[in-house]
Design an enzyme around this catalytic site. Structure first.
Site, PDB file in Angstrom:
ATOM      1  N   ASP A  41       0.830  -1.212   0.000  1.00 34.16           N
ATOM      2  CA  ASP A  41       0.000   0.000   0.000  1.00 34.16           C
ATOM      3  C   ASP A  41       0.864   1.261   0.000  1.00 34.16           C
ATOM      4  O   ASP A  41       0.404   2.350   0.352  1.00 34.16           O
ATOM      5  CB  ASP A  41      -0.947   0.013   1.208  1.00 34.16           C
ATOM      6  N   HIS A 246      26.467   9.475 -14.255  1.00 29.73           N
ATOM      7  CA  HIS A 246      25.211   9.444 -13.503  1.00 29.73           C
ATOM      8  C   HIS A 246      25.283   8.433 -12.356  1.00 29.73           C
ATOM      9  O   HIS A 246      24.339   7.691 -12.101  1.00 29.73           O
ATOM     10  CB  HIS A 246      24.032   9.123 -14.429  1.00 29.73           C
ATOM     11  N   ASP A 263      27.346  16.279  -7.364  1.00 22.72           N
ATOM     12  CA  ASP A 263      26.382  16.955  -8.238  1.00 22.72           C
ATOM     13  C   ASP A 263      25.034  16.895  -7.529  1.00 22.72           C
ATOM     14  O   ASP A 263      24.427  15.828  -7.430  1.00 22.72           O
ATOM     15  CB  ASP A 263      26.345  16.242  -9.595  1.00 22.72           C
ATOM     16  N   ASP A 274      21.096  23.426  -9.569  1.00 21.28           N
ATOM     17  CA  ASP A 274      21.901  22.324 -10.104  1.00 21.28           C
ATOM     18  C   ASP A 274      23.371  22.705  -9.969  1.00 21.28           C
ATOM     19  O   ASP A 274      23.885  23.524 -10.731  1.00 21.28           O
ATOM     20  CB  ASP A 274      21.523  22.079 -11.563  1.00 21.28           C
ATOM     21  N   HIS A 355      29.870  14.806 -22.410  1.00 24.02           N
ATOM     22  CA  HIS A 355      28.498  15.308 -22.261  1.00 24.02           C
ATOM     23  C   HIS A 355      28.416  16.778 -22.690  1.00 24.02           C
ATOM     24  O   HIS A 355      29.430  17.424 -22.969  1.00 24.02           O
ATOM     25  CB  HIS A 355      28.013  15.139 -20.814  1.00 24.02           C
ATOM     26  N   HIS A 359      22.373  23.021 -20.062  1.00 20.19           N
ATOM     27  CA  HIS A 359      20.970  22.719 -20.318  1.00 20.19           C
ATOM     28  C   HIS A 359      20.120  23.766 -19.607  1.00 20.19           C
ATOM     29  O   HIS A 359      20.566  24.429 -18.663  1.00 20.19           O
ATOM     30  CB  HIS A 359      20.605  21.308 -19.863  1.00 20.19           C
ATOM     31  N   HIS A 366      16.162  19.522 -16.089  1.00 19.86           N
ATOM     32  CA  HIS A 366      16.381  19.662 -17.531  1.00 19.86           C
ATOM     33  C   HIS A 366      15.123  20.314 -18.093  1.00 19.86           C
ATOM     34  O   HIS A 366      14.210  19.643 -18.580  1.00 19.86           O
ATOM     35  CB  HIS A 366      16.647  18.302 -18.183  1.00 19.86           C
ATOM     36  N   GLU A 384      28.465  23.464 -17.135  1.00 21.13           N
ATOM     37  CA  GLU A 384      29.056  22.337 -16.420  1.00 21.13           C
ATOM     38  C   GLU A 384      30.078  21.547 -17.246  1.00 21.13           C
ATOM     39  O   GLU A 384      29.866  20.373 -17.548  1.00 21.13           O
ATOM     40  CB  GLU A 384      27.962  21.403 -15.928  1.00 21.13           C
ATOM     41  N   TYR A 388      37.206  13.816 -17.554  1.00 19.37           N
ATOM     42  CA  TYR A 388      37.132  12.525 -16.875  1.00 19.37           C
ATOM     43  C   TYR A 388      38.247  11.620 -17.412  1.00 19.37           C
ATOM     44  O   TYR A 388      38.231  11.235 -18.585  1.00 19.37           O
ATOM     45  CB  TYR A 388      35.758  11.884 -17.100  1.00 19.37           C
ATOM     46  N   ARG A 397      34.185  17.879 -12.526  1.00 21.56           N
ATOM     47  CA  ARG A 397      33.132  18.670 -13.160  1.00 21.56           C
ATOM     48  C   ARG A 397      32.853  19.857 -12.245  1.00 21.56           C
ATOM     49  O   ARG A 397      32.836  19.715 -11.014  1.00 21.56           O
ATOM     50  CB  ARG A 397      31.863  17.846 -13.381  1.00 21.56           C
ATOM     51  N   GLU A 399      30.033  23.081 -11.966  1.00 15.24           N
ATOM     52  CA  GLU A 399      28.746  23.508 -12.545  1.00 15.24           C
ATOM     53  C   GLU A 399      28.157  24.667 -11.750  1.00 15.24           C
ATOM     54  O   GLU A 399      28.018  24.592 -10.534  1.00 15.24           O
ATOM     55  CB  GLU A 399      27.772  22.331 -12.551  1.00 15.24           C
TER      56      GLU A 399
END
Length: 429
Positions: A41, A246, A263, A274, A355, A359, A366, A384, A388, A397, A399
Site C-alpha cells: 500500500d 550518472h 552533483d 543544479d 556530455h 541545459h 532539464h 558544467e 574525466y 566537473r 557547474e
C-alpha cells in the site's frame, strides 16, 4: 507548504500568456501528476506536474485546470477543480486545499470540486472547436508508465471524436523557457540553499566518511531551509566513481587521495538548483588533480561568458570543444598533431569530455528549451564542463547556474566557492 508562497500574479500572467497563444474557440485542460505506487500500500511522495504548477501555483494531487478564454460566461474562462476533503481524508491525511485557499494561491476565482469535472466539461466543450491537451514532449523523456495525461487523451478522443485536438506542449515550451523575475527569485533561493549544503559538506568531508553520509548532510541542510527534497538524485562520487556521469549508488567510502565529485541541488517552490563541485577528500589537491581542476575551471569561466543573447547552442558547444582540446593537449591527454587531422564529426576531446556543457534550468532540472532556439534574455542555463580521466580515477566537473541578461551573464552561484585555494582553505579551517 514548506516554501513561502509565490505571488499569484505570476500564475495569472502565465495563464494570460498561454490563452493568448490558443486558437479562437478553444478549451485547454491540464492535469496534476498521478500519485505513484511502490508496492503493497506504499506510494512515492507526490511531485506536481510542472505545467499545471506553472499555470496555477497549485501543489496538490488530483487537480485539474481548465482554460476557456472565449467562454461567454466570464466566470468559466478559468476553472480549477480540486479534490474535496472528506472526514476520512481529514483524519488520515489532513485537510486538503479549501476553495478560498486555492483562489488565494492561483488567482483563479472559479473553483469546483473534482467530482463535478466531467459534467462541467460536457456543458462547455460543445461550444468549442479545439481542445488543447498536454503531453510530455521533452527530448529526454521516457514514459513506460501511462500518465494521467495519456489516459485523458484517450478518454477525450473517445468522448469528442469530431473535435480538433491541439498540443499544449509547444506553447508551454515557448513560455517556460523565459523566466520571470519571480521564477529567477525562486531559482536563486534554491541556489542559496544549495550553497549552504556545500559549505556544510566542505567542513564534513575527510578520509573515511561514506558517500551516503555526505548525501545525508546535504539533505539535512536542504530540509532545514524549506526545501522539500533534492531537485534530482544526488551524485556523491569518490575515486573512480567520479568518472561515472550518472553515479547515484553513493555507497563507497571516501579514501585518502581521492577526488570527490558532488552533483546536487535543492528544489524550492518546485524550482531547481543544479550544482557540481569537485573537492579533494583529504582537503588538499595533488599537483595532477589541481592541474585538471584548473583546466576545467578555465573552460567554465570562458563558457559562462558565451551565455549571452544571440548565441546558440551549436556554436557555443563548438567553441567550447576547441577550448577543451587545448586544455587536454596541455594536460598531455591529446596530441596536437592528432587533433589537427581528426575527423571533425568525431572530435578526440569527447573521450575525456563526453556530455554537453549546458541545459535549461527551471521547474524541471532539464527544463524546456529547443536546441535550435538562440539564447535570449531571461533564460537560465547550467554551465558544467568536465574532464574525466578513467585511467587515473580523476573526474572533475564544475557547474554553476547562469541567468542570461542583456548586460551579460549573471552567475546565480557566484558566492559558492570554486577556486582551489577557497576550497582547500575552508576544508582545512
Amino acid at each position: 507548504m514548506r516554501y513561502n508562497p509565490i505571488n499569484k500574479s505570476l500564475f495569472e500572467r502565465n495563464r494570460s500568456r498561454f490563452a493568448d497563444q490558443m486558437k479562437p474557440n478553444s478549451i485547454a485542460i491540464f492535469h496534476s501528476n498521478d500519485i505513484q505506487p511502490t508496492s503493497a500500500d506504499g506510494v512515492r511522495p507526490f511531485i506536481q506536474q510542472t505545467d499545471l504548477f506553472y499555470l496555477s501555483g497549485i501543489d496538490q494531487e488530483e487537480t485539474i485546470l481548465l482554460i476557456f478564454p472565449d467562454c461567454k460566461e466570464e466566470s468559466h474562462r478559468e476553472i480549477l477543480f480540486l479534490k474535496e476533503t472528506s472526514e476520512e481524508i481529514a483524519i488520515w491525511e489532513g485537510n486538503k486545499l479549501t476553495k478560498e485557499k486555492a483562489r488565494e494561491l492561483s488567482g483563479i476565482q472559479t473553483v469546483y470540486w473534482l467530482s463535478s469535472f466531467e459534467n462541467f466539461l460536457l456543458s462547455l466543450v460543445f461550444d468549442t472547436e479545439h481542445i488543447y491537451l498536454n503531453t510530455n514532449e521533452h527530448l529526454r523523456a521516457t514514459s513506460e508508465v501511462e500518465t494521467k495525461d495519456a489516459r485523458f487523451i484517450k478518454w477525450c478522443k473517445n468522448q469528442f471524436p469530431l473535435h480538433k485536438f491541439e498540443r499544449s506542449a509547444p506553447i508551454m515550451h515557448q513560455l517556460r523557457v523565459i523566466k520571470s523575475v519571480e521564477e529567477v527569485e525562486a531559482i536563486q533561493e534554491a541556489c542559496n540553499i544549495t550553497a549552504k549544503a556545500f559549505e556544510r559538506v566542505l567542513k564534513f568531508v575527510k578520509p573515511g566518511v561514506w558517500e551516503y553520509e555526505i548525501e545525508a548532510e546535504i539533505t539535512h541542510e536542504f530540509l532545514r531551509n524549506r526545501s522539500r527534497r533534492p531537485a534530482y538524485e544526488s551524485i556523491i562520487a569518490s575515486g573512480f566513481s567520479s568518472c561515472i556521469l550518472h553515479y547515484i549508488a553513493n555507497d563507497q567510502q571516501c579514501r585518502e587521495g581521492d577526488l570527490l565529485l558532488m552533483d546536487f541541488g535543492a528544489e524550492y517552490g518546485n524550482y531547481a538548483a543544479d550544482l557540481t563541485r569537485t573537492i579533494p577528500v583529504n582537503g588538499k589537491f595533488t599537483d595532477r588533480q589541481k592541474a585538471v581542476y584548473n583546466a576545467v575551471l578555465r573552460i567554465q569561466k570562458q563558457a559562462i561568458q558565451m551565455l549571452v543573447p544571440g548565441n546558440n547552442i551549436k556554436d557555443y558547444h563548438k567553441e567550447i570543444g576547441k577550448i577543451t582540446e587545448d586544455e587536454l593537449i596541455n594536460l598531455g591527454l591529446l596530441d596536437k598533431s592528432e587533433v589537427a587531422k581528426q575527423d571533425p564529426t568525431k572530435p578526440l576531446y569527447k573521450k575525456y569530455f563526453m556530455h554537453g556543457v549546458s541545459h535549461h534550468l527551471g521547474l524541471d532540472v532539464h527544463d524546456y528549451g529547443k536546441r535550435s532556439q538562440p539564447f535570449e534574455e531571461g533564460m537560465v542555463f547550467t554551465c558544467e564542463p568536465g574532464i574525466y580521466i578513467r585511467e587515473e580515477s580523476i573526474g572533475v566537473r564544475i557547474e554553476n547556474d547562469i541567468l542570461i541578461t542583456g548586460k551579460g551573464p549573471v552567475d546565480l552561484m557566484k558566492n559558492i566557492p570554486r577556486e582551489v585555494e577557497e576550497i582547500e582553505s575552508i576544508m582545512n579551517s
